[in-house]
Design an enzyme around this catalytic site. Sequence first.
Site, PDB file in Angstrom:
ATOM      1  N   HIS A  86      -9.542   1.328   4.649  1.00  0.00           N
ATOM      2  CA  HIS A  86      -8.267   1.527   5.362  1.00  0.00           C
ATOM      3  C   HIS A  86      -8.507   2.475   6.545  1.00  0.00           C
ATOM      4  CE1 HIS A  86      -4.162   2.717   6.271  1.00  0.00           C
ATOM      5  NE2 HIS A  86      -3.785   1.613   5.652  1.00  0.00           N
ATOM      6  N   GLY A 111       2.257   2.295  10.645  1.00  0.00           N
ATOM      7  CA  GLY A 111       3.198   3.401  10.487  1.00  0.00           C
ATOM      8  C   GLY A 111       3.895   3.802  11.775  1.00  0.00           C
ATOM      9  N   GLU A 147      -5.579  -4.860  10.472  1.00  0.00           N
ATOM     10  CA  GLU A 147      -4.561  -3.827  10.662  1.00  0.00           C
ATOM     11  C   GLU A 147      -4.861  -3.049  11.939  1.00  0.00           C
ATOM     12  OE1 GLU A 147      -2.556  -2.761   6.658  1.00  0.00           O
ATOM     13  OE2 GLU A 147      -4.216  -1.383   6.992  1.00  0.00           O
ATOM     14  N   ASN A 175       0.881  -1.178   0.000  1.00  0.00           N
ATOM     15  CA  ASN A 175       0.000   0.000   0.000  1.00  0.00           C
ATOM     16  C   ASN A 175       0.913   1.221   0.000  1.00  0.00           C
ATOM     17  OD1 ASN A 175      -1.804   2.067   0.457  1.00  0.00           O
ATOM     18  ND2 ASN A 175      -2.148   1.562   2.616  1.00  0.00           N
ATOM     19  N   TRP A 176       1.042   1.831  -1.168  1.00  0.00           N
ATOM     20  CA  TRP A 176       1.974   2.964  -1.276  1.00  0.00           C
ATOM     21  C   TRP A 176       1.472   4.210  -0.559  1.00  0.00           C
ATOM     22  CZ3 TRP A 176       4.101   3.483  -6.995  1.00  0.00           C
ATOM     23  CH2 TRP A 176       4.858   2.352  -7.298  1.00  0.00           C
ATOM     24  N   LYS A 177       0.197   4.221  -0.197  1.00  0.00           N
ATOM     25  CA  LYS A 177      -0.420   5.445   0.359  1.00  0.00           C
ATOM     26  C   LYS A 177      -0.183   6.600  -0.616  1.00  0.00           C
ATOM     27  CE  LYS A 177       0.509   3.666   4.945  1.00  0.00           C
ATOM     28  NZ  LYS A 177       0.069   3.808   6.306  1.00  0.00           N
ATOM     29  N   GLY A 201       2.716  -1.178   4.230  1.00  0.00           N
ATOM     30  CA  GLY A 201       2.759   0.248   3.934  1.00  0.00           C
ATOM     31  C   GLY A 201       4.180   0.707   3.656  1.00  0.00           C
ATOM     32  N   GLY A 202       4.794   1.327   4.659  1.00  0.00           N
ATOM     33  CA  GLY A 202       6.108   1.950   4.487  1.00  0.00           C
ATOM     34  C   GLY A 202       7.139   1.058   3.806  1.00  0.00           C
ATOM     35  N   GLU A 250      -6.916   4.856   7.671  1.00  0.00           N
ATOM     36  CA  GLU A 250      -6.696   6.287   7.406  1.00  0.00           C
ATOM     37  C   GLU A 250      -7.930   6.905   6.747  1.00  0.00           C
ATOM     38  OE1 GLU A 250      -2.943   5.792   5.392  1.00  0.00           O
ATOM     39  OE2 GLU A 250      -2.004   5.249   7.298  1.00  0.00           O
ATOM     40  N   SER A 290       3.267  -2.151  10.386  1.00  0.00           N
ATOM     41  CA  SER A 290       4.710  -2.178  10.664  1.00  0.00           C
ATOM     42  C   SER A 290       5.359  -3.531  10.374  1.00  0.00           C
ATOM     43  CB  SER A 290       4.993  -1.729  12.106  1.00  0.00           C
ATOM     44  OG  SER A 290       4.587  -0.382  12.287  1.00  0.00           O
TER      45      SER A 290
HETATM   46  C1  PEP Z   1      -0.835   0.270   5.877  1.00  0.00           C
HETATM   47  O1  PEP Z   1      -0.893   1.459   5.677  1.00  0.00           O
HETATM   48  O2  PEP Z   1      -1.709  -0.477   5.397  1.00  0.00           O
HETATM   49  C2  PEP Z   1       0.265  -0.254   6.689  1.00  0.00           C
HETATM   50  C3  PEP Z   1       0.212  -1.487   7.098  1.00  0.00           C
HETATM   51  O3  PEP Z   1       1.290   0.611   6.954  1.00  0.00           O
HETATM   52  P1  PEP Z   1       2.733   0.267   7.621  1.00  0.00           P
HETATM   53  O4  PEP Z   1       3.196  -1.035   7.032  1.00  0.00           O
HETATM   54  O5  PEP Z   1       3.604   1.413   7.231  1.00  0.00           O
HETATM   55  O6  PEP Z   1       2.501   0.167   9.096  1.00  0.00           O
END
Ligand code: PEP
Length: 260
Positions: free
Chosen positions: A99, A177, A171, A12-14, A236-237, A101, A215
């Site tokens: 999601h 994040g 999640e 997930n590039w956001k 994500g990251g 966010e 994470s």
């Molecule tokens: C996400 O945004 O779906 C996510 C899991 O982010 P991260 O891996 O950065 O915690």
Amino acid sequence: MTKQRSKLVVGNWKMHGRLAANAALLEGVARGAQALPPDVHVGVCVPFPYLAQAQALLGGSRVQWGAQDVSAHEQGAYTGEVAAGMVADFESAFAIVGHSERRAYHGESSELVAVKTQRALAAGLTPIVCVGETLEERESGATERVVGAQIDAVLAVLSVEEAARIVVAYEPVWAIGTGKSASSEQAQQMHAFLRARLAAKGAQVADVPLLYGGSVKPENAAELFRQADIDGGLIGGASLKAGDFLAICAAATAGASVAS
Ligand code: PEP
């Protein structure tokens, strides 16, 4: 009983990326994915404007692509929204819906997420339905009530056949994040809870892929993916660096000894 399910790892590039940097990342992931065993499936969910670039650079590769949201409407006067059918026009495989966010910053309710899930399915996309509790909810003992209500709202509007076509991502909001992943025990406990909720909808639904997100890094991925009900990850990251993302995908292989 031992159950062997294939693994799915989705980035997930956001709201990250620009054309030039994306090209290097997409090409790097496509190249590296060639070395992954066939039972590991890989995807990346990019910002809407880059779906065409993903289609151009990933087409014919092992890596599928998709969007991070879809509109709850099919089409019409909804300025700024993007319909599931538009996402599908770019041969996308996935659409993330719900999601945290979007729930937090755009006020998306579980009922709205349910409609978005229906829109994605109707367009031929695989919705990746995100659920998860906040830290406050976990600390007050409300985790199962909150996550149960989130998944039930989606399952309530789907037929058994439709529900069998979704992917669910657990999640925990406090792990996204933050660098602080759920422990493998915490994650497995919630995945088993979700698996039971899905199974209650119908036998065909019991085996939908259940991804963990929050994470995930190359260092903790194998331990998470080794858990009986964790079928992969939503990343994500760490999906913004080809090397890290591919290492996480490779850990899905290493962790694929699923036993329950
Ligand atoms: C996400 O945004 O779906 C996510 C899991 O982010 P991260 O891996 O950065 O915690």
